[in-house]
Structures are given as C-alpha cells and as structure tokens.
Design an enzyme around this catalytic site. Sequence first.
Site, short mmCIF file in Angstrom:
data_model
loop_
_atom_site.label_atom_id
_atom_site.label_comp_id
_atom_site.label_asym_id
_atom_site.label_seq_id
_atom_site.Cartn_x
_atom_site.Cartn_y
_atom_site.Cartn_z
CD GLU A 194 -33.90 -5.54 70.17
OE1 GLU A 194 -33.89 -4.33 69.88
OE2 GLU A 194 -32.88 -6.16 70.53
CD GLU A 227 -32.51 3.88 73.23
OE1 GLU A 227 -33.36 3.33 72.52
OE2 GLU A 227 -31.44 3.32 73.54
C1 NOJ Z 1 -33.06 -0.56 71.16
C2 NOJ Z 1 -33.25 0.55 70.19
O1 NOJ Z 1 -32.21 1.48 70.29
C3 NOJ Z 1 -34.56 1.21 70.47
O2 NOJ Z 1 -34.75 2.29 69.59
C4 NOJ Z 1 -35.66 0.18 70.31
O3 NOJ Z 1 -36.90 0.77 70.57
C5 NOJ Z 1 -35.42 -0.98 71.26
N1 NOJ Z 1 -34.11 -1.52 71.05
C6 NOJ Z 1 -36.41 -2.11 71.01
O4 NOJ Z 1 -36.06 -2.76 69.83
CA CA Z 2 -30.60 1.69 72.03
#
Ligand code: NOJ
Ligand code: CA
Length: 671
Positions: free
Chosen positions: A375, A478
């Site tokens: 990330e 999400e």
């Molecule tokens: C955004 C991603 O779409 C998600 O799946 C992830 O958990 C978060 N970033 C943290 O990296």
């Molecule tokens: Ca995302």
Amino acid sequence: MRLISFVVLLLTFTAQAQTLSVKSPDEKIALTLSLNNNSLTYQISYLDIELIKPSKLGLKFVEQPALSAGFKVLDYKITSRHERWQLPWGERKTVIDNHKSVELALADGNNHRLNIEFRVFDDGVGFRYQVPEQKGFDQVEISDEITEFVIADSAKTTAYWIPARGWNRYEYLYRTTPLHEVDRANTPFTFKNGAGVHMSIHEAALVDYAAMSLDQRRDGVLEADLAPWYDGVKVKTQGGFKSPWRTIQISPDAVGLLNSDLILNLNEPNKLGDVSWVKPGKYIGIWWGMHINKYTWGSGPKHGATTKNTKEYIDFAAKYGFDGVLVEGWNIGWDGDWFFNGDVFDFTKAYDDFDLAELARYGKSKGVKLIGHHETSGNVSNYRNQMAAALDLYQKNNVSQIKTGYVADGGDIKRVDDQGIVRQEWHDGQFMVSEYLHNIKEAAKRQISINTHEPVKDTGLRRTYPNWITREGARGQEFNAWGNPPNPPEHTVMLSYTRMLSGPMDFTPGIFNFDFDPNKVNRPQTTLVKQLALYVVLYSPIQMAADLPENYLKHMDAFQFIRDVPTDWQQSRAIAGEVGEYVAFARQQRDSDDWFLGAITDENSRTLTLKLDFLSPGKRYEAQIYRDGDKADWQSNPYDYVIEKKQLTNSDQLTVKLARSGGLAVRFKAL
Ligand code: NOJ
Ligand code: CA
C-alpha cells in the site's frame, strides 16, 4: 509514400465534401470519413441507424499550431485482417480479430503531418492518432484533444455512467440518466439510443499518455478530456508518438457489449514471452477482518497480520483448495491513520509479530503461496525508491503475486520530481499511467503478477503484459463493509455493463455473513446466492473468497460452489440481460467440458428462463444448482438458499426465480 489526391481515392465526391466509407466485415457498421472545409470528421452508423454524427478529430499543442484543419490527404491505405490469437489466461482462450482498417496520412496548411488509423470491427470502431517525427515536433506537449463523439438521437439516449475527475477516483455509484444530464463522465461510458442500440465509449492501449474522460459540451457533444499533469499540460511526449485507441463498442442489444473483444484486439500482443508463471487462481486473506474492524492493519492487540493468524489462514487455504493467502498490514508504516502514511511505509520491514521467511516456508510445505501487499497511500516516490528491493524480497520468499494500493484522493498522488519538489498528480494522468506500468514491468522481471487497487482504468494492457492480472477501479466489496451508502442491489449488475467492459476486476465476492455491523447499515445488499453468482458474472483470473474463514464453515454446502468454480475459461458468453437490471453469463472451464452459469438481478425479483444451448450437444450434464430459496430476499432473508441437482442437456431450459437482489449459480458437470 504515394502522393495521391484524396479525390481519386474517394468513393463519393462532391464539390464541398470528400468522403470515404468503410464497413465492418459483417457490413452492419459503417464508418464514414469526411474532409469538409479541410477539417476531418468521422461518423458511424449501424444498419440504417445513425449513431455518431460528424465528429471532429485533431490535437492541440502548447507550442505548435493545432493539427485540426486545413488537411489534405497525402495517402491512405485500406486493409483487412482476420486472424485468431490466444490469451494465456482469460475469459476465453481464442480471440478472433476480424476488422477492416483505414490508415490516413494527412498534412495541414503548415505542411505538418498527422496520421490517423481507424479499425472497423463487427462489434465497434477504434481509431488513434499518430504524429510522425517531423521538423518542429521533437518535444511535444498536448494541451487538448479535439476528438468528439457527437451522439445522434441524443434526446432519446439513456446513459449509464460515473463522474470523472472526482476525489474518489472511479469509486462512484453508477447513474442512469438522460444523456443530457451527463457533465463529465468516466469511461467505459455506456449508453443506449432510442432504437435500442447499445454503445460504450472507452479507450484501448493507454500507454505513455493521459487517460480520457468525456466532457459534454452542447447536448450530445462529448469531447475527449485528458487528465492533466500538475502543471495543466495533458501529455508530454515526442514526435512519433501514438495516442491510445479511442473505442466505440456497438451492439443491437445489451449483452452484445459484454461479448465484445474490441479492446483486447486493439492492444499489442504479449511482450513478456513465456508467461506460464502467471497463474490464475483463488485466494483468501487477512483483509475483510480489517474492513469490518475485527483486526487492524497497524500494530497492537488486534493486529491481523501475525504469523499465528497467517498460519491459520494457510491451513484453511490448504484444506479447501485455495492457491494463496493475501496478508495486508504486515509491513512497518500502518500505525496511526495510514491514509496519510505514504511517506513512512517501509516495504521491506515486517512488524515483529510477522515472520515472512517462516510463513513462506510454512506455505510452501502446504502448497499455498503468500500473496504480497504494497500500500503506497499515494506517495509513489516512496514506493519507487524501494520498489526493486521490495520486489526482490517477495521473489526470494516465493511470492508470485502482489496486490498494490494507491489510496489517495483523485489529483492527490504525491511524487517528488527531479528538483526535489513535491508534485500532485491524478491517478489517470500520464505520469501515473507510466508509473503503474513501470511497476508491472519490474514485477515481470521477477515473475511476479500485480493486482492493482486504486488503479488507472484498464484498457486491455493485460494482453501485452499478462502479469497485470487484475485490478480494482470501481466500488468493490469493501464498500459493503464501511461505505456510506454501501453498494446498492443494482451495483454489480451495473458493473457488468460499464467497468467490466474494460477488463477483469478484483471485486472480492463471497461474503456469507450479512450481520457484522451492529448498526445494521453496512452489509452486502444481496442474497447469499448472489454472492456465489458473482464468481461467474464478474470476471477476474484471480478471485478472492473474501469473508472470514469461520463464516464459510457455517455454510459448507454453499461454500462448495466457491471451491468448485474455476477462474480461467475456455470461452465465455453473456446470454441474457439488460443494463442495470440483470445479467447472466455462461462460461466453460478452460480445458474441460464443464460449464458454469451465473446470473444476478437488481432490486427486483425476476424469473429467468435460460436456454442451455451453450452446453456441448449430445452430452449430459449434472447441473448443481444453487438458487435463492422461495422466501429469499436480500433485505429480510438473505440466507435462504436451495441446492439441487438435475440432469440436463443443451436442448433444455432452466427456469429459475431470482429473489430481490438475488442470483443463480450453476455448475454443469459433464457426465
Ligand atoms: C485499498 C484497497 O482497495 C483495499 O482492498 C485495501 O484493503 C486497502 N487499500 C489497504 O491497502
Ligand atoms: Ca479500494
């Protein structure tokens, strides 16, 4: 190059206009180019229906005069191609590229040269610019693309779209509006005219250029709008460059759009050689737990990415046949509000309670791979500085797939330039288009595949770089954990006709527990069976079973479908649907006789009668049917499902009722 006057070459000619028409191989789509008052326009019709009215073409530059008018034709070439090529992985194995092309070489009053190439397929049209190397065009800065898409019948056209250039990138709810209500839209931009012809505007092979969105000027006049650099310039390049293909997919019905290979056909062939190391598959992960607050990414008592938890996930994956375990939050930098931690992420140092080498060893002993995670929180320079070492570390530890993340508001990607100045960029500006691809190429050197979240939109580059295995690029699952609002019942149906036209999506289906939110607001607004159907409907070569392992143990019979469903296909066919209402896909497992069917509906319950004529003739199949129970309803009774078996052949039909926001998932096992 032959210097021939346009006139001689034209099919029709009048004193005012010189025109040239080319038809698709099936002769249904006609593209007409007109040199009118020395500016070039294109128009498109389908049978007798006008789709795109004469629309301008051209480019504007910061330094050089625009290439948009005063044209004469230096040369042109009409050719055709009909060939088959293969996808190493995909929604089908063999793709047919059947098109006619026109290559135009133009010069304007300044004797500046512009080439435009058009390709006309049975499923639509693509065209791109090339500015040849020439005097005065060594360094080129594009300030605007003049390309227009003038929609005929615009008053009766309905558009399905998300806004472009907003803070939330591509993660917006889809809107269904009269075309006139669109202001600035992202692509794929899907619309239906009064005659029921469905179209979608997008682009193919976006490399070293800015992504295009559409800006509606006068009613019905959509103009290409390129994402700018921090300084407002759209594209910084040199003479000799080619633009991405501007694409218009065309179909008399909604599902035809879903069966189009136009975007892939307009991309360059595989540049990576043998890619047998790119593996489709299924995975689970330490992920949903963070999104529903069971775990944290950062350190502390609820830290998810521990050696202990990961071993438990590896055990579960091994037991139930998953290929990988994604682990987020394993590396230093997540503590505090990680949205703003872009400059502190360390991509090679693990938290103390996470032992990468030990987990790699443990995974190997169980036949399960760790899936890596990077990330960036949008600080791409911090990532770039560590990228080689971070990829090396993963390669050393048997990791062959990495999920990347670029969480930052639109226009707020941070990079440090050569002078040490921090610049802010768009996720889909030229800088990031190249940055994402750099990551893909570096990963490929180490036989690593990349699943990009907060990506630039897909334009079919998986053909050229098959290790760009999937990406996010829309509201995913999400949002059902914390989104305000969560994804509404029609969302995944809308995705099929919009976002999915661009390529695979890591939506992460498979939530089985709808009751995690004490406030009862967040949850998938679907039935459980619809979660199953998503594995077939929303194509991705890697699919996650996103829920916590313990929730699968409560529905082992339904979980069986997730265990059985493959992620790599011999062929795929959208067999029924209407934009935003419902969709049904049939897909044949790669190198197998088995088929899978998935259907989903919006907030309306509906009964579908589906012909099974996709099945091989003369074969009998055991259909393992997962359907909504008679009392199923996404709101009041999402868990009601029925699993039944029937023997069926390709002359049968299947009539099934889908609940409100329900679904249908079937495995056809060849007997
Ligand atoms: C955004 C991603 O779409 C998600 O799946 C992830 O958990 C978060 N970033 C943290 O990296
Ligand atoms: Ca995302």
